[in-house]
Scaffold this active site. Structure first.
Site, mmCIF file in Angstrom:
data_model
loop_
_atom_site.group_PDB
_atom_site.id
_atom_site.type_symbol
_atom_site.label_atom_id
_atom_site.label_comp_id
_atom_site.label_asym_id
_atom_site.label_seq_id
_atom_site.Cartn_x
_atom_site.Cartn_y
_atom_site.Cartn_z
ATOM 1 N N GLU A 160 -32.755 -15.104 -25.713
ATOM 2 C CA GLU A 160 -32.383 -15.797 -24.634
ATOM 3 C C GLU A 160 -33.154 -17.000 -24.375
ATOM 4 O O GLU A 160 -33.087 -17.987 -23.824
ATOM 5 C CB GLU A 160 -31.816 -15.156 -23.350
ATOM 6 C CG GLU A 160 -30.634 -14.119 -23.763
ATOM 7 C CD GLU A 160 -29.519 -14.783 -24.259
ATOM 8 O OE1 GLU A 160 -29.072 -15.704 -23.573
ATOM 9 O OE2 GLU A 160 -29.258 -14.268 -25.379
ATOM 10 N N GLU B 49 -34.919 -5.907 -26.710
ATOM 11 C CA GLU B 49 -34.864 -6.193 -28.089
ATOM 12 C C GLU B 49 -34.017 -5.328 -28.899
ATOM 13 O O GLU B 49 -33.287 -5.325 -29.843
ATOM 14 C CB GLU B 49 -36.218 -6.104 -28.743
ATOM 15 C CG GLU B 49 -36.587 -6.475 -30.207
ATOM 16 C CD GLU B 49 -36.606 -5.325 -31.093
ATOM 17 O OE1 GLU B 49 -37.070 -5.703 -32.319
ATOM 18 O OE2 GLU B 49 -36.442 -4.381 -30.853
ATOM 19 N N THR C 116 -22.954 -14.842 -24.843
ATOM 20 C CA THR C 116 -23.196 -16.122 -24.479
ATOM 21 C C THR C 116 -24.001 -16.641 -25.691
ATOM 22 O O THR C 116 -25.263 -17.134 -25.604
ATOM 23 C CB THR C 116 -24.328 -16.125 -23.338
ATOM 24 O OG1 THR C 116 -25.438 -15.285 -23.628
ATOM 25 C CG2 THR C 116 -23.679 -15.693 -22.082
#
Lengths: 741, 741
Positions: free
Chosen positions: A428, A419, A261
């Site tokens: 995000e 992470e 994404t």
């Protein structure tokens, strides 16, 4: 009568005076509203002293013990335990924050198959296994027996089977493969490379470009152990050095944020790119191994000796490979085989968020963060940082709960998830709250690994933060000294001569994407700092603390070898907390743009020295860039004069807000989302990552390197383009500092 | 004694009371600082009334007369005269602004060659010229004799020679050429198309895709003249209609801003792309002509009759072309030939900028702008707008110079250059000052053509501006009426039923790039309005006022046929100035986000009706979009409650600033620079241009149209992508409205 009249008059006068006094002082007048004083309040030095005195080593130790009870790889059951623990701490009625909650994303992670572990073997021509690389590290402490300890793996390496003759490819840089390819036809080979010198994922990408079909990556004892190798007395648990079977895990991806994404928050229904469209991950099966196994493979290699600077710390000559093994070795004519069963999954990952509401400017945020997920127990990475964060929130939370303090600006704490898989939780978060964070965030403080070692402070930051870092570091005692400050200790280890300030500690630049500051710096352009305690470089050449990303990074390791007594943790907590309070409470933001100007001038001088001659020959002028830097310097000086000549506590609060907005938003002007079309996440044209490795403007440096190598007219045009991009960005930043109308 | 004591006590009490009164009221106490009242000051309704009363028709008329003395095409000597005139007005010691200056860019423009004019001829097979299209329009007034009147041309059409058989291609839409191609092999032909239905430049791009080698564009009398054609008594100078030889000039480029320096300010040393890399301009020679000449060509065409809806207002049947002319026509077997000599040049263009400094929030800008350049005299386009701007600055400037007024926020006036060539002056300005403008601009007001006609107000704006437009329009008298407001007049012409407000005038959306608001809306995400007085649509079907971009757009034309008495100019000046003062002076910004919610709900309903069924079949959920819109509505209502329940004038000024920043910056959250990779200038995902023509989210609409036509899985993925982009942008905007922490 006269006397009486006199007395009467006198009495009258006295009574009148009393009346006047009562009237003036005794009765509440329609005077200044109460907020007039509130809005003018500045940072309270006594409160900072109180904060410093309350940061306790015992609490830090117990935080770390709690955080490292079990392995807590992202989205594992152990990770969920830490989510709950951080939430419990931040919701504590005595020492918690105003509010704390869980923020969830559905992200794309890569794991080894627990029932079908990755295998690396040496097989002969009949496919008989002659040697098998260890699947697990040797256990030295009870911790490591935990079934949640994940098998060493290369996250985002594709599953697959690869078999071929072995070659040694040094660090896996493009130049390494180019050199090797001059001697050996690399097609169909398996390459073994050492960690360091090149990003993890890029080693595999570089290898595949030459037809290599599988990649091994190991930790060379020369790079990590100062040459020591024996686990009978030299390595952990006898010292901080990596045992022979220790393996560095890691994400083998190039980009940060959820890979499916890009530039969108990874919510349940968010559009996801097809996994086959992901770029920047290994195209070939890849697996990390320990140096014990690497020794077995490398020391058996045939072929000519590798160049001198490729030789490592193993007790043999490193040959390049025939390709393959020496005829004299038991592996003669054998292949190395990789059977990788990594699985990608979309899984639920949590950030834990907490806030202390600001009293005067709730719409201005100071953000403090660290990731929570580790590869195994992650005592140093990242729990040493989380231990510090929890101690800071304990001390500040108590002050808030007791009604003794409320910051001027809001403070947001972020315990980021995932992470280790590519800064995913923080990325995000910045994608979801892009405009809100961009418009309101004064600064971001990142303390990931808080203590790499206990010798000296280390900090990287936007240059405008330098002065507040120094101020805070001067107020904290250096661990191991009675009356030396963190600042005075630091300047002994690493310093530089500033034209303005003389000799000062060297603050690094946030040019990479090594921790969760990346999205804040590169994507949002927020003024940021990343800090820790670190090594005495005269005592070790270790690339990083040796247990990094291995099963040895435990509470035992941290408390015995990295920071006995937790005094370095304390020093970092005090320094970072001090900076945090100053960012949150100062009437005028403690940012000095003249220090930014100094860094731009450094970059400019480097660029002029390196490139000007060649650019003049191409009729490309660096004049607009020089002018822009001079313009920035002029406006920074001018703003400073305005500040010095103002009585900010007594003028309208909109005046100090105006100046603070100038200081806060200046860095945003350096963003250009189109400057690096292959990496839209890198928008800050001063601090973006550069492959050229030159300490100057990254876009110009990389474009110059390309043009200077290709000699194409179109590539020289790109140098000109990047000159315009940078010059206009600097002019834009100068415009932010300029008197607003 | 008792009496004396009583009197004494009484006297004492009286004296004490007097003392108390003196002490309390008579002596200046350490009371509220003077700025406490300043920061709480709201808009002054009396001042607005004063402003309205001082906007004078005579001044407007004289402004227009001065501005239209000579043709002032961008960068021409006449343009320089207007630069000096605007500067003189804004630097006037009695009625000028605080400061005014010239802002220069080096931009890429396209002009006909003055010594070698473009030619369109009909030639026979021996290349003898049978007919020549007029090079200049017929002069009806002395104005038109000016040697600075530029030959009609298509700016950015390439120079070149094209010859071929003529075909009639209606409006030059893709569907027009597709239809025509079914009958005629278009390769090597010259196409004649009418203005309208498709962007100028796109007609040529569409044509070239079918092998057409040259393009003519003319104004059909049906589209512009309500069918009237005769210059002996029907057209200008007898009416507002276009004479037979009038030709619409225009920029034939698709993108806005300087074409050689996309997304960078066009300074002297800025990197410029090679001209051959420019996209979105005609690939084939193109020339506009008048309908007198178009009639000669079209009425002689052979071939079958064009479809009914292609037929125009000329007094013949429009045939498609043989290709070429009828055997019975004198042009039998002849070709149409274009000899185009346009030249591109990098030339110096000026914006003129002026400011009134804000007293309380100088770092908040209200920007008011219009372009200054015209094609010829440009009385309506754009001088009617500049006349209004200069009248507003005269009235406000005098108040400032007399010390009667200083706005709370700063006001910036922009007289943009080179709009006619692609909104260049305003676009370069936003590129140069991107971050500064983005962070500080409260709103942008654009008044380009202020009076298309004198019937009714027309406005397009971000929906949050609707309420302040209405408020201002209710305070201004409609021209031609004694006691009807601009608002009451407007609602009679164009209205809609709002679920919240009932029947109200319809405010349009700024979805296109028709004037200088484009960079502010699409590139910066600044809350904007574009307004004018316009037509009674029951009286004319003209596509736009008929003299648009022709040599007839003169002071005589404007003052006799468009706005006799300049009363519509006055109404626009009063309304726009009223809005300007409210944006600049209101304590709380007059933006209503609930009206934005209503528009988003409209868009959502349309999208659900049009797409949901098909998307469900593709397993793409619209739920996140619905949720985001509901979320926006909730937060808009909630913020409204906060505002209603606050006593903003008496609370800390940082509270109203906080809310104002929420209102100001909300629109920025709709920006996504990556949403439209072919048009990075369009970043506002709600208002970006859409080719689908559906009144809904443009990215979704266009992606759906594409997928629904191609049926490719990858195209359906793009629909999903745009759904995520829009839903997350709306959530981001809702986050800006939400309580800040």
């Amino acid at each position: 009568m006269l006397k009486e009249a006199l007395i009467g008059t006198l009495c009258g006068a006295v009574v009148l005076t009393i009346g006047i006094l009562i009237g003036h002082f005794g009765i509440q007048k329609n005077s200044a509203p109460s907020w007039v004083n509130d809005v003018a309040k500045d940072v309270d030095e006594a409160l900072i002293q109180q904060f410093l005195s309350e940061v306790e080593t015992f609490q830090l130790q117990e935080n770390l013990r709690e955080l490292t009870k079990v392995p807590h790889m992202a989205t594992s059951p152990g990770d969920e335990e830490t989510v709950k623990y951080v939430l419990k701490r931040w919701q504590d009625p005595e020492t918690g924050l105003d509010e704390a909650w869980r923020q969830e994303y559905e992200i794309y992670l890569s794991f080894p198959n627990p029932t079908n572990p990755n295998k690396v073997t040496v097989v002969n021509s009949l496919d008989s296994v002659l040697f098998t690389v260890r699947e697990r590290e040797v256990n030295y402490t009870a911790d490591q027996n935990d079934p949640q300890v994940v098998q060493p793996f290369a996250a985002y390496s594709p599953a697959g089977h690869a078999k071929g003759k072995l070659v040694f490819a040094n660090q896996g840089k493009p130049s390494d493969f180019q050199h090797l390819n001059g001697t050996i036809d690399l097609r169909g080979t398996i390459a073994i490379t050492r960690y360091g010198g090149e990003g993890r994922g890029r080693k595999a990408i570089n290898a595949a470009a030459y037809g290599v079909v599988g990649l091994l990556v190991y930790t060379d004892p020369l790079d990590m152990n100062d040459g020591l190798m024996s686990d009978t007395n030299e390595t952990y648990p006898h010292s901080w050095y990596l045992p022979p079977t220790g393996v560095e895990r890691g994400a083998y991806s190039r980009d940060f944020g959820d890979l499916l994404t890009p530039y969108l928050a990874a919510k349940e229904d968010t559009y996801r790119i097809p996994p086959e469209d992901i770029t920047g991950i290994p195209p070939i099966p890849t697996q990390p191994i320990g140096f014990q196994d690497a020794r077995t493979l490398i020391c058996a290699l045939a072929g000519e000796a590798a160049p001198k600077d490729w030789q490592g710390g193993l007790d043999c000559i490193y040959n390049l490979g025939g390709p393959g093994f020496k005829p004299t070795s038991p592996f003669n004519n054998s292949d190395v085989k990789l059977d990788i069963y990594n699985e990608e999954k979309i899984v639920n990952s949590s950030n834990v968020m907490g806030v202390i509401r600001g009293s005067v400017e709730p719409d201005r945020y100071v953000i403090y963060g660290n990731h929570r997920d580790s590869w195994v127990h992650g005592a140093i990475d990242p729990s040493s940082g989380t231990a510090v964060m929890l101690e800071i929130t304990r001390v500040l939370g108590r002050m808030v709960k007791q009604g003794k303090w409320r910051p001027r600006r809001s403070i947001i704490f972020g315990s980021w998830g995932a992470e280790e898989f590519g800064l995913i939780g923080s990325a995000e978060y910045t994608e979801e709250y892009f405009t809100k964070l961009s418009e309101r965030t004064v600064g971001y403080i990142n303390v990931d690994i808080s203590v790499f070692a206990n010798a000296t402070l280390s900090a990287s930051a936007m240059p405008s933060m330098q002065s507040v870092i120094f101020r805070a570091a001067k107020q904290v005692n250096a661990p191991g000294f009675d009356s030396t400050s963190v600042y005075d200790n630091w300047i002994r280890y690493t310093n530089r001569t500033s034209p303005t300030h003389g000799i000062i500690p060297r603050v690094g630049y946030l040019t990479g994407a090594g921790s969760d500051y990346a999205a804040f710096v590169h994507y949002l352009g927020i003024t940021s700092i990343d800090m820790s305690y670190t090594y005495d470089r005269s005592k070790t050449n270790a690339r990083i603390y040796p247990a990094y990303h291995t099963a040895c990074d435990t509470f035992d390791y941290a408390s015995r070898f990295i920071d006995p007594g937790f005094v370095a943790h304390q020093a970092v907590g005090r320094t970072a907390g001090n900076i945090l309070i100053r960012l949150a409470d100062s009437l005028l933001l403690p940012f000095n743009c003249k220090d930014y100007a100094e860094s731009l001038e450094d970059y400019l001088n480097t660029a002029v020295n390196l490139y000007q001659k060649d650019l003049i020959a191409k009729s490309i002028s660096m004049e607009p860039l020089s002018k822009a830097v001079a313009n920035f310097r002029k406006e920074a000086e001018q703003l400073d004069k305005v500040i010095q000549s103002s009585d900010l506590a007594n003028e309208t609060p909109l005046k100090v807000r105006k100046i603070n907005d100038q200081l806060m938003l200046m860095d945003r002007a350096f963003l250009n989302p189109l400057a690096f079309p292959n990496e839209y996440g890198f928008r800050h044209v001063i601090w973006a990552s550069s492959s050229s490795g030159k300490p100057t403007f990254p876009g110009i440096a990389d474009a110059f390197a390309q043009a200077n190598s290709s000699h194409l007219a179109s590539d020289w045009k790109k140098v000109h383009y990047h000159l315009s991009v940078v010059a206009q960005a600097i002019d834009g930043a100068a415009n932010m500092l300029k008197e607003v109308i």
